[in-house]
Write a protein that holds these residues in place. Structure first.
Motif, PDB file in Angstrom:
ATOM      1  N   UNK A 135      19.122  -9.575 -22.539  1.00  0.00           N
ATOM      2  CA  UNK A 135      19.851  -9.542 -21.271  1.00  0.00           C
ATOM      3  C   UNK A 135      19.793 -10.895 -20.556  1.00  0.00           C
ATOM      4  N   UNK A 136      18.631 -11.530 -20.574  1.00  0.00           N
ATOM      5  CA  UNK A 136      18.493 -12.838 -19.930  1.00  0.00           C
ATOM      6  C   UNK A 136      19.400 -13.872 -20.596  1.00  0.00           C
ATOM      7  N   UNK A 155      29.541  -6.222 -26.729  1.00  0.00           N
ATOM      8  CA  UNK A 155      28.748  -5.542 -25.697  1.00  0.00           C
ATOM      9  C   UNK A 155      28.780  -6.271 -24.353  1.00  0.00           C
ATOM     10  N   UNK A 156      29.116  -7.556 -24.370  1.00  0.00           N
ATOM     11  CA  UNK A 156      29.240  -8.342 -23.138  1.00  0.00           C
ATOM     12  C   UNK A 156      30.689  -8.769 -22.967  1.00  0.00           C
ATOM     13  N   UNK A 202      20.768   3.469 -20.839  1.00  0.00           N
ATOM     14  CA  UNK A 202      20.204   3.594 -19.495  1.00  0.00           C
ATOM     15  C   UNK A 202      21.245   3.119 -18.481  1.00  0.00           C
ATOM     16  N   UNK A 203      21.191   3.670 -17.302  1.00  0.00           N
ATOM     17  CA  UNK A 203      22.089   3.219 -16.230  1.00  0.00           C
ATOM     18  C   UNK A 203      21.752   1.786 -15.813  1.00  0.00           C
ATOM     19  N   UNK A 204      20.473   1.419 -15.890  1.00  0.00           N
ATOM     20  CA  UNK A 204      19.985   0.152 -15.340  1.00  0.00           C
ATOM     21  C   UNK A 204      20.116  -1.005 -16.319  1.00  0.00           C
ATOM     22  N   UNK A 205      21.345  -1.321 -16.691  1.00  0.00           N
ATOM     23  CA  UNK A 205      21.607  -2.487 -17.537  1.00  0.00           C
ATOM     24  C   UNK A 205      22.472  -3.468 -16.746  1.00  0.00           C
ATOM     25  N   UNK A 206      22.524  -4.737 -17.136  1.00  0.00           N
ATOM     26  CA  UNK A 206      23.327  -5.710 -16.384  1.00  0.00           C
ATOM     27  C   UNK A 206      24.799  -5.309 -16.313  1.00  0.00           C
ATOM     28  N   UNK A 207      25.467  -5.735 -15.258  1.00  0.00           N
ATOM     29  CA  UNK A 207      26.858  -5.357 -15.025  1.00  0.00           C
ATOM     30  C   UNK A 207      27.794  -5.954 -16.076  1.00  0.00           C
ATOM     31  N   UNK A 229      17.297  -6.667 -11.866  1.00  0.00           N
ATOM     32  CA  UNK A 229      17.808  -6.640 -10.496  1.00  0.00           C
ATOM     33  C   UNK A 229      18.384  -7.984 -10.077  1.00  0.00           C
ATOM     34  N   UNK A 230      17.653  -9.045 -10.367  1.00  0.00           N
ATOM     35  CA  UNK A 230      18.104 -10.362  -9.928  1.00  0.00           C
ATOM     36  C   UNK A 230      19.220 -10.915 -10.806  1.00  0.00           C
ATOM     37  N   UNK A 231      19.346 -10.413 -12.032  1.00  0.00           N
ATOM     38  CA  UNK A 231      20.467 -10.817 -12.880  1.00  0.00           C
ATOM     39  C   UNK A 231      21.785 -10.362 -12.261  1.00  0.00           C
TER      40      UNK A 231
END
Length: 713
Positions: A573-574, A692-693, A21-26, A528-530
């Motif tokens: 993600x968190x 991945x990170x 998905x496009x909406x993953x953390x940067x 979003x806030x991440x």
């Protein structure tokens, strides 16, 4: 002279473009997983060329932890469980997105490679679709100035490739015809021509399209439905049957609803909608008699962008027949029109969004601008010019536009933030044009300009925060941040005084803190806030969050003796973004210690049910192996023993190095033992720098530019 440069074709590039998905953390990407797949292929190719004895030596030298990694990544033979996470969709509503398992990603690579031409063929049948795969994207670029990174990192990236465009870094496997963004259609020749030809426009969409799709409907769409239902087993070997099975395998054998987020899901839906379009077209062409037949591009014209339909027509009697054909054709595939979202327009056909965009553009051009005006001092008839920023009541005027145009904030958010980003860029350019003529007074006016842009930006964002708009806010923050800090673009000299710079940084910090505070009670930390947490970390140590504030945001409480307890479950993600933010900073030590416990508990629970088929645990496992902040502090005497042994050339060097690494990787080895990985532990830990990170060497601006896109929804 510009030269066309081909880039070696790689089928594995699917994992860079079509499976996430496009909406993953940067901080998260498939970049390093992609590199692993490429290197793994090279390893296999080399291995196949060697003789038996050479193979054993080569494996020992180059692939010590290879079997362990392959077993974890690709050892699952049956269904896998995707990692599911939520993003804000509407007010008090979320959309569930998924990251699929690495083994499923590799299966998707092979599927694309085998069936890419068939996908293009079945995407060419609809007379209505305006966003469809048209060919495999060209993997070439021109080596001219336009394709080189300019100094202020102003790169333009699109999430999907359009026909006849060439990019250095492809963002989709296929190139798409005709529009990469729905708003381009509104401004296209096709739209304006249809407006001239027809009097009315009906805009409709399908109710929860992706949630409604039954995976078996793809074979129905590509083959006769009755044949499929009576020959289920024999059709499993067909293209439609293979795609159906793959979509089930990567979604824990679910057949009702498909995974939302990745591009391959949009392609799956597109193939079904292509056939629905054909059925609608044929139904209207042969309703019951020649007098009542409706011919496409004569009596009506339909355009479909993913699951949004635009129907141009003239007579009311026509639209009744058209909507009836829609309902019948969709019902065959267990889909339905969303009547609540139907919008009807008459000439002049201009949408509320287009009206709002024009008014917003005029507002910002007239009121959000740095102006020059003449002043005459009392004792001096000579006039002097000063700069001032005209932004009074911009927010009030903006709210009036929303009210008058009858649009929602979310509908014009991305456009507005893009305009504000452009305003920021122009303000920086104007400042640079002054060169050495900047006075303290002038600098203050520019500071006011940045503060006003930020004020408008965060006001708009706070009304309707989404991942796409968050990225645009972060781009504005990064543009300002890059301008104010020493870098190549300002000859490594800070353009503002320390006081003026920190006034702007404080504004950014305060606004982000406000948003984090507003979202602190959420059970699940929002993607979003991440993003904003990472943006905050770029300002410097002075703007780090207090441990109490950070704990409050992640729904954690600080107990006695400075220990931390998380009150709700942290997802992958968190955990990774929090680790990225706190690093091994001493002030956050209690959080780090509790995070270690949280991670171990996740794997203890996962191990009971078989953790290797769980995407979240696989991603977390590999990121933990490479996370430098989870390494233990090595005692100084061990470091000294290694250093001394190296100096003396001691035979005990290997023993001392092993002791040092055992202590350094104590936590990671505990996790490996927990999941029954006993062999090659240290080799596995040190195999890759990132998975991945990207924990270190992180460039926020470049990562944001790589994320930049035009959204589908």
């Amino acid at each position: 002279m510009k030269k066309k440069i081909p880039i070696s074709y790689s089928k594995e590039r699917v994992v860079l473009s079509d499976v996430l998905p496009y909406e993953t953390p940067v901080t998260f990407s498939n970049r390093y997983f992609y590199k692993y797949l490429i290197n793994s292929q090279k390893f296999h190719n080399k291995l196949n060329k060697l003789k038996s004895k050479e193979k054993a030596d080569y494996k020992l030298k180059c692939g010590k932890a290879y079997s362990e990694i392959e077993s974890i990544l690709f050892g699952v033979k049956e269904k896998t469980i995707p990692f599911r996470f939520n993003i804000t969709h509407k007010k008090n509503d979320f959309r569930e997105l998924c990251v699929i398992h690495p083994v499923s990603q590799r299966k998707m690579v092979e599927f694309y490679e085998k069936y890419k031409n068939i996908i293009v063929y079945y995407s060419s049948l609809s007379p209505f679709s305006i966003r469809k795969p048209s060919k495999v994207a060209n993997f070439t670029f021109y080596n001219d100035v336009l394709h080189k990174r300019n100094e202020d990192k102003d790169l333009q990236h699109s999430q999907i490739e359009q026909d006849d465009s060439e990019y250095e870094n492809l963002k989709s496997f296929f190139s798409y015809r005709k529009y990469s963004n729905i708003h381009k259609f509104y401004e296209s020749y096709q739209f304006h021509r249809s407006e001239k030809k027809y009097n009315k426009l009906l805009k409709i969409d399908i109710t929860k399209c992706f949630d409604s799709i039954y995976t078996h409907t793809l074979p129905w769409a590509l083959t006769n439905k009755r044949i499929v239902k009576s020959n289920i087993n024999s059709l499993e070997a067909t293209f439609g049957g293979k795609f159906d099975c793959l979509m089930q395998d990567l979604n824990a054998n679910e057949t009702n609803g498909i995974i939302i987020g990745p591009e391959f899901s949009r392609i799956f839906a597109e193939l079904i909608l292509q056939q629905i379009d054909v059925n609608i077209y044929e139904r209207l062409k042969s309703i019951d008699s020649k007098e009542s037949n409706l011919i496409h591009k004569v009596d009506y014209e339909i355009f479909r962008y993913v699951d949004d339909y635009f129907i141009f027509y003239n007579e009311e009697s026509q639209i009744d027949k058209i909507t009836e054909a829609f309902k019948l054709s969709l019902k065959e595939y267990k889909m339905y029109l969303n009547d609540k979202k139907s919008l009807l327009y008459s000439k002049p056909i201009i949408t509320e969004i287009s009206i709002a965009k024009q008014k917003i553009n005029d507002l910002f051009n007239n009121h959000l601008v740095l102006k020059e005006k003449e002043i005459i001092e009392e004792d001096n008839e000579q006039s002097n010019s000063i700069l001032y920023f005209s932004s009074n009541n911009v927010i009030t005027r903006f709210k009036s536009i929303i009210k008058e145009s009858e649009v929602e904030y979310k509908d014009i958010m991305n456009y507005t933030l893009a305009v504000l980003d452009n305003k920021t860029k122009k303000l920086i350019k104007k400042y640079k044009n002054f060169e050495n003529e900047i006075t303290i007074k002038t600098q203050k006016e520019f500071e006011k300009g940045f503060l006003e842009i930020l004020d408008v930006t965060f006001f708009l964002y706070s009304v309707s925060p989404k991942v796409n708009s968050t990225i645009k806010v972060c781009l504005i923050i990064d543009r300002i941040n890059s301008f104010l800090k020493k870098n190549k673009t300002n000859q490594y000299k800070e353009p503002f005084t320390s006081n003026n710079k920190h006034n702007i940084f404080k504004k950014i910090s305060d606004e982000i803190n406000l948003i984090l505070h507003k979202n602190k009670s959420k059970k699940e930390t929002q993607i979003e806030t991440l993003y904003l947490l990472i943006a905050l970390s770029q300002l410097g140590r002075e703007y780090r969050l207090n441990i109490n504030v950070l704990c409050s945001y992640f729904n954690a409480t600080i107990k006695q003796k400075d220990s931390v307890n998380f009150n709700s479950e942290l997802n992958y993600f968190s955990i990774t973004v929090l680790l990225f933010y706190i690093k091994n900073i001493k002030a956050y030590a209690p959080i780090l210690e509790e995070l270690k416990n949280v991670i171990l508990e996740k794997f203890k629970t996962g191990k009971v049910y078989g953790w290797k088929d769980d995407t979240e645990l696989i991603l977390l496992f590999f990121d933990i192996m490479t996370c430098p902040y989870l390494n233990n502090e090595v005692r100084s005497h061990l470091k000294w023993k290694v250093k001394d042994a190296k100096t003396r050339g001691s035979k005990s060097l290997k023993i001392y190095i092993k002791e040092l690494k055992d202590e350094k990787y104590k936590y990671k080895k505990e996790l490996l033992s927990l999941v029954d990985i006993k062999d090659n532990q240290i080799t596995l830990i040190e195999q890759e720098k990132f998975w991945f990170t990207k924990w270190t060497e992180f460039d926020f601006g470049l990562e944001l530019q790589a994320k930049r896109s035009q959204e589908v929804y």
